[in-house]
Design a protein around this motif. Structure first.
Motif, PDB file in Angstrom:
ATOM      1  N   SER A 119       0.852  -1.186   0.000  1.00  0.00           N
ATOM      2  CA  SER A 119       0.000   0.000   0.000  1.00  0.00           C
ATOM      3  C   SER A 119       0.888   1.235   0.000  1.00  0.00           C
ATOM      4  O   SER A 119       1.751   1.391   0.870  1.00  0.00           O
ATOM      5  N   LEU A 120       0.692   2.088  -1.000  1.00  0.00           N
ATOM      6  CA  LEU A 120       1.412   3.355  -1.090  1.00  0.00           C
ATOM      7  C   LEU A 120       0.421   4.466  -0.757  1.00  0.00           C
ATOM      8  O   LEU A 120      -0.603   4.605  -1.424  1.00  0.00           O
ATOM      9  N   ASP A 121       0.727   5.218   0.287  1.00  0.00           N
ATOM     10  CA  ASP A 121      -0.211   6.209   0.801  1.00  0.00           C
ATOM     11  C   ASP A 121       0.348   7.615   0.744  1.00  0.00           C
ATOM     12  O   ASP A 121       1.524   7.842   1.037  1.00  0.00           O
ATOM     13  N   SER A 122      -0.529   8.549   0.388  1.00  0.00           N
ATOM     14  CA  SER A 122      -0.272   9.978   0.539  1.00  0.00           C
ATOM     15  C   SER A 122      -1.232  10.466   1.609  1.00  0.00           C
ATOM     16  O   SER A 122      -2.436  10.178   1.545  1.00  0.00           O
ATOM     17  N   LEU A 123      -0.696  11.177   2.594  1.00  0.00           N
ATOM     18  CA  LEU A 123      -1.503  11.612   3.724  1.00  0.00           C
ATOM     19  C   LEU A 123      -1.396  13.116   3.913  1.00  0.00           C
ATOM     20  O   LEU A 123      -0.418  13.737   3.486  1.00  0.00           O
ATOM     21  N   VAL A 124      -2.392  13.663   4.589  1.00  0.00           N
ATOM     22  CA  VAL A 124      -2.415  15.089   4.865  1.00  0.00           C
ATOM     23  C   VAL A 124      -2.866  15.305   6.309  1.00  0.00           C
ATOM     24  O   VAL A 124      -3.720  14.574   6.815  1.00  0.00           O
ATOM     25  N   ARG A 125      -2.267  16.290   6.944  1.00  0.00           N
ATOM     26  CA  ARG A 125      -2.680  16.646   8.299  1.00  0.00           C
ATOM     27  C   ARG A 125      -3.917  17.541   8.189  1.00  0.00           C
ATOM     28  O   ARG A 125      -3.911  18.524   7.450  1.00  0.00           O
ATOM     29  N   ALA A 178      -7.488  19.241  10.507  1.00  0.00           N
ATOM     30  CA  ALA A 178      -7.865  19.683  11.854  1.00  0.00           C
ATOM     31  C   ALA A 178      -8.230  18.495  12.744  1.00  0.00           C
ATOM     32  O   ALA A 178      -8.136  18.578  13.968  1.00  0.00           O
ATOM     33  N   LYS A 179      -8.620  17.375  12.123  1.00  0.00           N
ATOM     34  CA  LYS A 179      -8.993  16.168  12.873  1.00  0.00           C
ATOM     35  C   LYS A 179      -7.843  15.173  12.997  1.00  0.00           C
ATOM     36  O   LYS A 179      -8.023  14.073  13.494  1.00  0.00           O
ATOM     37  N   GLY A 180      -6.672  15.525  12.494  1.00  0.00           N
ATOM     38  CA  GLY A 180      -5.521  14.624  12.537  1.00  0.00           C
ATOM     39  C   GLY A 180      -5.132  14.174  11.142  1.00  0.00           C
ATOM     40  O   GLY A 180      -5.618  14.682  10.140  1.00  0.00           O
ATOM     41  N   TRP A 181      -4.232  13.207  11.070  1.00  0.00           N
ATOM     42  CA  TRP A 181      -3.765  12.684   9.797  1.00  0.00           C
ATOM     43  C   TRP A 181      -4.875  11.893   9.118  1.00  0.00           C
ATOM     44  O   TRP A 181      -5.602  11.139   9.757  1.00  0.00           O
ATOM     45  N   ARG A 182      -4.988  12.075   7.776  1.00  0.00           N
ATOM     46  CA  ARG A 182      -5.990  11.371   6.987  1.00  0.00           C
ATOM     47  C   ARG A 182      -5.358  10.963   5.650  1.00  0.00           C
ATOM     48  O   ARG A 182      -4.452  11.611   5.138  1.00  0.00           O
ATOM     49  N   PHE A 183      -5.906   9.873   5.070  1.00  0.00           N
ATOM     50  CA  PHE A 183      -5.457   9.441   3.755  1.00  0.00           C
ATOM     51  C   PHE A 183      -5.994  10.391   2.699  1.00  0.00           C
ATOM     52  O   PHE A 183      -7.188  10.662   2.647  1.00  0.00           O
TER      53      PHE A 183
END
Length: 149
Positions: free
Chosen positions: A110-116, A118-123
């Motif tokens: 699984s290759l993931d890009s994530l973003v921070r 206001a609710k925390g880290w998300r995919f």
């Protein structure tokens, strides 16, 4: 938040995704995706989902309902954090029982890009790449998950 804390939160998010899969908890899938996210799975699954977290959760529920049973394990994860974005690479093992086959064993990446957020880290984007698949009959028996009391 320090880089180590960010990496830990991202690993926890990846583990939460796996728990959502194993528990077939499509409501909880809403909590792991950012707005306008996407999730793509290589063949043999060969599906792609995109949209709001609720839309992806609904699509994930449909995909999971295909299997009589499906269990996923995260083997290892590498995380790279750059400010409010990150990438992660996780090796995944799946064993399942599709309706038209006697078994399904899959090893993938699984290759993931994530973003921070206001609710925390998300995919923001998940790409699942199948590295090995075996549809031979499984010798074992699937048992239901125990329920916390």
């Amino acid at each position: 938040m320090s880089t180590l804390e960010d990496e830990n939160e991202i690993r926890k998010l990846i583990q939460k995704f796996t728990d959502c899969t194993n528990q077939r908890d499509t409501d909880a899938f809403v909590t792991v995706y950012a707005d306008n996210a996407s999730w793509q799975l290589d063949p043999p699954n060969g599906v792609a989902f995109s949209g709001t977290p609720a839309e992806i959760a609904a699509q994930a529920g449909e995909a999971l309902s295909y299997f009589k049973a499906l269990y996923q394990i995260v083997n290892s994860t590498t995380v790279t954090v750059t400010g409010d974005t990150a990438t992660a690479r996780s090796y995944i093992t799946e064993v399942g029982l599709p309706p038209d086959q006697e078994g399904y064993f899959n090893y993938g990446l699984s290759l993931d890009s994530l973003v921070r957020t206001a609710k925390g880290w998300r995919f923001l984007r998940r790409e699942y790449h199948t590295l090995y698949v075996d549809n031979s009959a499984l010798a074992g028996t699937f048992k239901p998950f125990p329920v916390f009391k």
